[in-house]
Design an enzyme around this catalytic site. Structure first.
Site, short mmCIF file in Angstrom:
data_model
loop_
_atom_site.label_atom_id
_atom_site.label_comp_id
_atom_site.label_asym_id
_atom_site.label_seq_id
_atom_site.Cartn_x
_atom_site.Cartn_y
_atom_site.Cartn_z
N ASP A 121 0.84 -1.20 0.00
CA ASP A 121 0.00 0.00 0.00
C ASP A 121 0.87 1.25 0.00
O ASP A 121 0.65 2.18 -0.78
CB ASP A 121 -0.90 0.01 1.24
N THR A 124 -7.36 -4.91 0.25
CA THR A 124 -6.16 -5.45 0.91
C THR A 124 -6.37 -6.88 1.36
O THR A 124 -5.44 -7.70 1.32
CB THR A 124 -5.76 -4.56 2.10
#
Length: 484
Positions: A132, A238
């Site tokens: 990320d 995620t």
């Protein structure tokens, strides 16, 4: 506080000859052990350059859908994006950034739920990986350099999910090593520049409103045009990312440009999505590698207001001679549009495919099942939706856009207020493919209120438009009235 994960062999993911061993997440700060399988299961306005919000409700009832008949192909193989495509120059800059971020995420994504990756756990218990942070840094660094610094006018503002305050020195150094392995250390040369790049997207307060300093900066650099707001989710989904390649974990890198509260450009980088609309092999096979799946897996959806939606290969086969790097190439683009939505054939309404999440928490109150029951006429013997495609993230928007499904919903608990990066890119992608995204009253959502949507938006209804849009809204309204 944030708990850190540890990593042992992330670099092996670019080297198939090296053995990838099973690991667990270990919270280095608190010594809590996180297993990948645990994770897998589970108002300032910026419409104009003025500080004063424009008087505008979040409910714009403009119909954005187009009717498509069964005689239309969902993917038109036309070889590329036309030269007169709206916003093409900035799209190629954004495309270059998305492709670079996809290289990083593909390199880092675990192979299975038993693999590992370094990261942190945020205050809301959501996982964040070094993927990320690295993806956000690369995308925002490139956009800032190309759209603001080179022009000498900082009228492009960035809203992104992650902040560098959660990064330890060890994680920062690990990200720098990842950038080097991926050949991008020349873009971000040190930890300080890494943090600054990540924090280009930290332009909002905890309640989602833009910082006063952003308005002050914009008023200083105002060009007379609306503020250009880019919102980024560096790895949307995620949990799918952590699920791993061989477990079918889907995720995307989602980027949108917003003007006057309306997404006008959207890109969805989907490294694990099969390139064919009809291919449901979301899991990597045991012998599949990045070297042998280039033509069958991985794609990017690009949409620009008034120009239609295109699917591009994840990585270009060659440059298109634009002067940008090869990652900006639009060669191999195919125009896509939704399933025939005028009732002429294709997919029957009572067989409409629902694109839903992998975990049950995506339907906390059973509303999606109730809607499907009304549209399909029944549920299966186990009480599940009859026709589904299950995956994480805004990848769902791409699947609908190319005719791989017809309906998706986002119906969280009433108290939840959506972040715009979770749906802005998806909105323009589905609209330009001929479908629509509306709130539960059938209105368009205002994306110009900051980093969050209006708190009165109870949920989103997304469809291929036409008969599917009407049936979805009717079914939602009926099941709501039955609950009250």
């Amino acid at each position: 506080m944030c708990d850190a994960f540890t990593i042992s062999n992330s670099f092996s993911r670019l080297h198939p000859a090296r053995t990838i061993l099973p690991f667990s997440f270990i919270g280095a700060a608190s010594k809590i052990i996180y297993t990948n399988s645990n994770i897998a299961s589970e108002a300032h306005a910026f419409h104009t350059h003025s500080r004063s919000p424009k008087e505008k409700s979040h409910g714009d009832t403009t119909d954005t859908t187009r009717l498509y008949s069964s005689s239309s192909s969902s993917m038109d193989m036309d070889g590329g994006i036309p030269e007169d495509y709206p916003n093409l120059e900035i799209i190629q800059i954004a495309l270059s950034a998305i492709r670079k971020a996809c290289k990083i995420s593909t390199y880092l994504q675990p192979t299975t739920v038993q693999s590992d990756i370094s990261g942190i756990t945020k205050k809301d218990a959501s996982p964040v990986t070094i993927g990320d942070f690295a993806a956000q840094a690369i995308v925002l660094n490139l956009l800032e350099r190309e759209l603001n610094q080179k022009r000498g006018i900082r009228d492009n503002v960035f809203i992104a999910e992650e902040g560098s305050s959660n990064l330890s020195e060890d994680l920062s150094q690990e990200i720098m090593s990842v950038l080097k392995e991926c050949g991008m250390d020349g873009m971000i040369e040190n930890v300080e520049e890494l943090s600054k790049s990540i924090d280009l997207g930290q332009t909002y307060k905890p309640n989602g409103e833009l910082l006063d300093s952003i308005f002050e900066r914009f008023e200083k650099d105002a060009t007379g045009s609306p503020m250009k707001v880019w919102c980024l989710d560096p790895i949307d989904g995620t949990r799918g990312f952590l699920r791993g390649k061989r477990e079918g974990g889907q995720y995307c890198i989602a980027l949108a440009l917003i003007e006057d509260g309306v997404p006008i450009v959207g890109l969805l980088g989907c490294p694990n999505l099969p390139t064919s609309r009809d291919d449901e092999n979301y899991e990597w096979s045991s012998d599949e590698t990045e070297e042998n799946n280039a033509s069958s897996r991985g794609c990017i959806f690009v949409a620009s207001k008034g120009g239609g939606c295109y699917q591009l290969p994840l990585y270009p086969s060659s440059t298109d001679g634009t002067g940008h790097d090869a990652d900006a190439s639009t060669i191999g683009a195919s125009k896509v549009h939704v399933t025939a939505n005028d009732g002429s054939g294709g997919v029957a309404l009572n067989q409409a495919r629902f694109c839903v999440g992998v975990e049950q928490y995506g339907d906390p109150e059973g509303k999606v099942s109730a809607i499907a029951n009304k549209i399909h006429g029944k549920l299966d013997d186990d009480g599940d939706i009859l026709f589904t495609r299950r995956m994480d993230s805004q990848v769902k928007y791409g699947v609908l856009a190319r005719g791989g499904a017809e309906i998706m919903t986002r119906l969280p608990k009433k108290s939840y207020v959506e972040w715009i990066w979770d749906h802005a890119a998806g909105r323009i992608v589905i609209e330009e493919a001929g479908g629509n995204q509306v709130d539960t009253n059938g209105n368009l959502v205002d994306y110009g209120r900051g980093a969050k949507m209006d708190k009165n938006v109870d949920g989103l209804l997304v469809s291929s438009g036409g008969i599917f849009s009407k049936a979805l809204l009717d079914a939602y309204t009926e099941q709501e009235s039955e609950r009250n």
